[in-house]
Design a protein around this motif. Structure first.
Motif: not given
Ligand code: HPA
Length: 278
Positions: A91-115
């Motif tokens: 997947h291109p970089h733009a596709q990989v960041i969609v969840p973060v972009v979507l979360a921000r658009r919905l109003g999220a202020r904190l991203l907890i990223v697990t791996n």
């Protein structure tokens, strides 16, 4: 007819998620390989499969369910991505960041990223947790150069203190309350999907990395560009290639991650509760 732009499809997905009637999330969580069980901690969830959203591809990796959950985590409104999109899937970089972009658009202020990640040092054992303090991008994972109009932050994003010191402190305090021994460390991203060679793992150790994985960095850089705070948590699922003679396997990674899931969920809840003074 030309396919709608990714940006347009993100807007459509945002509308679909808003139509669930759930309150705007304050917190977004991206769950790594095998860590899906953390989703069980979400209360009153509404689950939307990635395949119902025009901007998210169905995951190709076992251990990634491919659902968006809207609900509550420790009394905070949250959006949880159970499954993630990787560069190694092509997947291109733009596709990989969609969840973060979507979360921000919905109003999220904190991203907890697990791996799930391999340990490049024998003292970080499988099954333990590492709070990320920084990262090393060895996968050319920076999405801020080519993002199809998804990012609106600075052209040159500063990446000092990517992993919010205040949230790290809350996470450490929550771990102490739970009696959970957690360490801090630096995450190195390799693109994969092949695991590293033992020589590469020795190199990563020399470079100052503590754990190695194939995700996280694109999402974290996108989040910083968009002004989100980030908390990064690694579940150590294996010793990396050559450490004590180890050979990584996806089965081991998925199994150890699954076993760690309930503990990780309790830790996340305690961390989020700490902030609201509960
Ligand atoms: N290397 C890269 N990615 C990983 C590993 C590893 O050893 N374990 C889990 N994800």
């Amino acid at each position: 007819m030309p396919r709608r732009s990714l940006r347009r499809r993100v807007e459509e997905a945002e509308a679909i998620l808003r139509k669930t009637g759930k309150p705007a999330p304050e917190v977004a969580v991206v769950l790594g390989s095998g860590l899906g069980p953390v989703a069980d901690a979400v209360r009153d969830p509404v689950a939307v499969p990635f395949t119902d959203l025009p901007c998210l591809p169905a995951p190709t990796v076992p251990g990634h369910a491919g659902r968006v959950l809207l609900g509550r985590l420790a009394e905070r409104d949250a959006v949880v991505f159970q499954g993630r999109v990787h560069l190694y899937e092509g997947h291109p970089h733009a596709q990989v960041i969609v969840p973060v972009v979507l979360a921000r658009r919905l109003g999220a202020r904190l991203l907890i990223v697990t791996n799930a990640a391999g340990s490049v040092r024998p003292d970080l054992r499988p099954g333990s947790f590492v709070l990320l303090t920084d990262h090393i991008d060895l996968a050319e994972a920076d999405p801020t150069g080519a993002h199809d109009g998804l990012l609106d932050g600075p052209k040159f994003t500063p990446l000092n203190a990517c992993y919010a010191p205040a949230w790290r402190a809350r996470a450490r305090a929550a771990a102490a309350r739970l009696g959970l021994a957690v360490r801090e460390g630096v995450y190195a991203m390799m693109r994969g999907p092949a695991y590293e060679t033992p020589a590469e793992i020795r190199m990563l150790r020399l470079l100052g990395a503590d754990v190695v994985g194939m995700s996280t960095v694109p999402e974290v850089i996108a989040a910083r560009n968009l002004g989100l705070d980030v908390l990064g948590i690694t579940t150590v699922t294996n010793l990396a290639a050559g450490v004590e003679g180890a050979t990584p396997s996806h089965e081991e990674v998925a199994q150890i991650a699954r076993d760690a899931g309930p503990q990780l969920a309790r830790w996340l809840e305690a961390t989020l509760a700490a902030e609201s003074g509960q």
